[in-house]
Design an enzyme around this catalytic site. Structure first.
Site, PDB file in Angstrom:
ATOM      1  N   LYS A  36       0.839  -1.218   0.000  1.00  0.00           N
ATOM      2  CA  LYS A  36       0.000   0.000   0.000  1.00  0.00           C
ATOM      3  C   LYS A  36       0.867   1.259   0.000  1.00  0.00           C
ATOM      4  O   LYS A  36       2.073   1.195   0.287  1.00  0.00           O
ATOM      5  CB  LYS A  36      -0.926  -0.026   1.219  1.00  0.00           C
ATOM      6  CG  LYS A  36      -0.192  -0.012   2.547  1.00  0.00           C
ATOM      7  CD  LYS A  36      -1.106  -0.437   3.694  1.00  0.00           C
ATOM      8  CE  LYS A  36      -0.324  -0.439   4.994  1.00  0.00           C
ATOM      9  NZ  LYS A  36      -1.047  -1.112   6.071  1.00  0.00           N
ATOM     10  N   ARG A 131     -10.049  -0.720  15.577  1.00  0.00           N
ATOM     11  CA  ARG A 131     -10.089   0.163  14.418  1.00  0.00           C
ATOM     12  C   ARG A 131     -10.990  -0.511  13.388  1.00  0.00           C
ATOM     13  O   ARG A 131     -12.143  -0.149  13.265  1.00  0.00           O
ATOM     14  CB  ARG A 131      -8.662   0.413  13.894  1.00  0.00           C
ATOM     15  CG  ARG A 131      -8.565   1.501  12.856  1.00  0.00           C
ATOM     16  CD  ARG A 131      -7.138   1.674  12.365  1.00  0.00           C
ATOM     17  NE  ARG A 131      -6.626   0.424  11.804  1.00  0.00           N
ATOM     18  CZ  ARG A 131      -5.391   0.280  11.316  1.00  0.00           C
ATOM     19  NH1 ARG A 131      -4.530   1.286  11.359  1.00  0.00           N
ATOM     20  NH2 ARG A 131      -5.014  -0.867  10.792  1.00  0.00           N
ATOM     21  N   TYR A 256      15.759  30.730   6.968  1.00  0.00           N
ATOM     22  CA  TYR A 256      14.535  31.388   7.442  1.00  0.00           C
ATOM     23  C   TYR A 256      14.540  31.489   8.958  1.00  0.00           C
ATOM     24  O   TYR A 256      14.837  30.521   9.668  1.00  0.00           O
ATOM     25  CB  TYR A 256      13.311  30.578   7.003  1.00  0.00           C
ATOM     26  CG  TYR A 256      12.989  30.714   5.538  1.00  0.00           C
ATOM     27  CD1 TYR A 256      12.678  31.951   4.988  1.00  0.00           C
ATOM     28  CD2 TYR A 256      12.990  29.601   4.711  1.00  0.00           C
ATOM     29  CE1 TYR A 256      12.379  32.075   3.633  1.00  0.00           C
ATOM     30  CE2 TYR A 256      12.686  29.711   3.368  1.00  0.00           C
ATOM     31  CZ  TYR A 256      12.382  30.947   2.835  1.00  0.00           C
ATOM     32  OH  TYR A 256      12.084  31.059   1.515  1.00  0.00           O
ATOM     33  N   MET A 304      11.781  24.633   1.482  1.00  0.00           N
ATOM     34  CA  MET A 304      11.013  23.796   0.562  1.00  0.00           C
ATOM     35  C   MET A 304      11.930  22.995  -0.366  1.00  0.00           C
ATOM     36  O   MET A 304      11.674  21.822  -0.653  1.00  0.00           O
ATOM     37  CB  MET A 304      10.071  24.664  -0.274  1.00  0.00           C
ATOM     38  CG  MET A 304       9.083  23.866  -1.092  1.00  0.00           C
ATOM     39  SD  MET A 304       8.016  24.918  -2.087  1.00  0.00           S
ATOM     40  CE  MET A 304       6.979  25.673  -0.846  1.00  0.00           C
TER      41      MET A 304
END
Ligand SMILES: *Cc1c(COP(=O)(O)O)cnc(C)c1O
Length: 362
Positions: A36, A131, A256, A304
């Site tokens: 998955k 769950r 930053y 980023m």
């Protein structure tokens, strides 16, 4: 020339080694390999093609299973959460997918459907994860009705999922196993409980089918170990390149927010890797990278597209390779530094990262 884009290099020989390690630990069990979330970020189709020996493949959602079928994978595929809506059943039958049935409404919808052919069903019991899973008091009735349903192919398989199999000092796993045995006693059908941590820690849970995910990728599911301690080989190396080298003076603030201030004059490498690639922002001022085989600290915030690394007097040049995680820098350690689990780091790699597949496994 080597691209300066961030790279994920996937070692398929390591993947196959880890599969063999699962077989060694659970020699009497079949293997449902869990793929998955794009095979935990490794590339689902390539992983499926490499794991030719896996008895079945597990995915969470229908679109993942359909992508495997479209890619030519003909082996059994199990939808680990079953179907979400009865509309999906026609496609599930047409694509020959297997279902985990985990709550009453789902079982009712399956039995009520008009299908072209029956479907293989794994009936999931909730033994304490709370769950997904059939309540213990509903299990017997649903088992009997599903067994007789024209929509169910062959014998039901019986499964459950552990909440804490990575924690050896808790009684939860033993209790879940005992409840599973108690509730399923006298019912025919193959059993499946073990995720990676249970493959490693709880041999009494292996049963007919084990369901490893993370360990196939060479990564430890336990908080205090790394894959190599379990004779696993990390499959992914996340790397990038130095795009600038610069000098800073004592008192200079970097990045930053100026969150790191040079205590003395030093040199920085700027590396093309940031949270836009899936590298965790929490690694700022908090984790190491490998440049030319040397562990060096990230200083300042992760941006980023870039990170900055204090390289001091090391001989580092533009274009040098930087490893963010891999064999010599376990992703498990980075996960601990940034207060998450390796599962999340692997899944978070974005499509900006360039993937390549090799067969080396040193
Ligand atoms: C994801 C998943 C697994 C695999 O878990 P790992 O901890 O990665 O080994 C096994 N079974 C089910 C039902 C899952 O959803």
């Amino acid at each position: 020339m080597l691209s300066r884009r961030p790279q994920a290099t996937i070692d398929l020989a390591a993947l196959k080694h880890n599969y063999q390690r699962v077989k060694q630990l659970a020699p009497h069990s079949k293997v449902l390999a869990v793929l998955k979330a794009n095979a935990y970020g490794h590339g689902m189709l390539s992983v499926a093609q490499a794991l030719t020996q896996a008895d079945a493949l597990g995915v969470a959602r229908l679109d993942e299973a359909l992508a495997l079928r479209a890619g030519g994978i003909a082996r059994p595929i199990v939808l680990l959460e079953g179907f979400f809506h009865a509309d999906e059943l026609a496609q599930i039958v047409a694509s020959n997918l297997q279902l985990i049935i985990h709550h009453r409404e789902q079982a009712e919808a399956l039995m009520a459907a008009r299908l072209d052919a029956p479907v293989r069903v794994w009936l999931k019991l909730d033994t304490g994860m709370h769950r997904l899973g059939i309540y213990p008091h509903e299990f017997r009735g649903l088992y009997q009705r599903l067994s007789q349903s024209r929509n169910v192919q062959g014998a039901l398989r019986l499964m459950s999922h552990f909440a804490s199999s990575d924690e050896l000092d808790k009684p939860a796993t033993v209790n879940q196993l005992a409840l599973f045995k108690h509730i399923t006693q006298g019912f025919a059908g193959e059993h499946s409980l073990a995720n990676s941590a249970a493959v490693l820690n709880w041999p009494q849970s292996h049963g007919d089918w084990v369901r490893p995910g993370l360990m196939l990728y060479g990564v430890s599911p336990m908080a205090d170990t790394v894959g190599t301690e379990h004779e696993l080989k990390p499959v992914m190396t996340l790397s990038s390149s130095v795009i600038a080298v610069r000098e800073v003076n004592a008192g200079d603030a970097v990045g930053y927010g100026g969150s790191w201030i040079a205590a003395h004059s030093t040199r920085l490498a700027v590396v093309a890797m940031g949270y836009g690639d899936g590298y965790p922002r929490g690694a700022g001022n908090n984790a190491d990278v490998l440049i030319n085989g040397k562990r060096l600290p990230i200083v300042g915030r992760v941006s980023m597209d870039m990170i900055t690394v204090d390289i001091g007097n090391e001989a580092v040049a533009v274009g040098d390779k930087v490893v963010l995680w891999g064999r010599d820098l376990p992703v498990e350690q980075l996960a601990r530094c940034v207060d998450t689990i390796p599962y999340e780091l692997l899944c978070n790699i974005t499509s900006r990262v360039q993937f390549s597949y090799i067969n080396s496994s040193g």
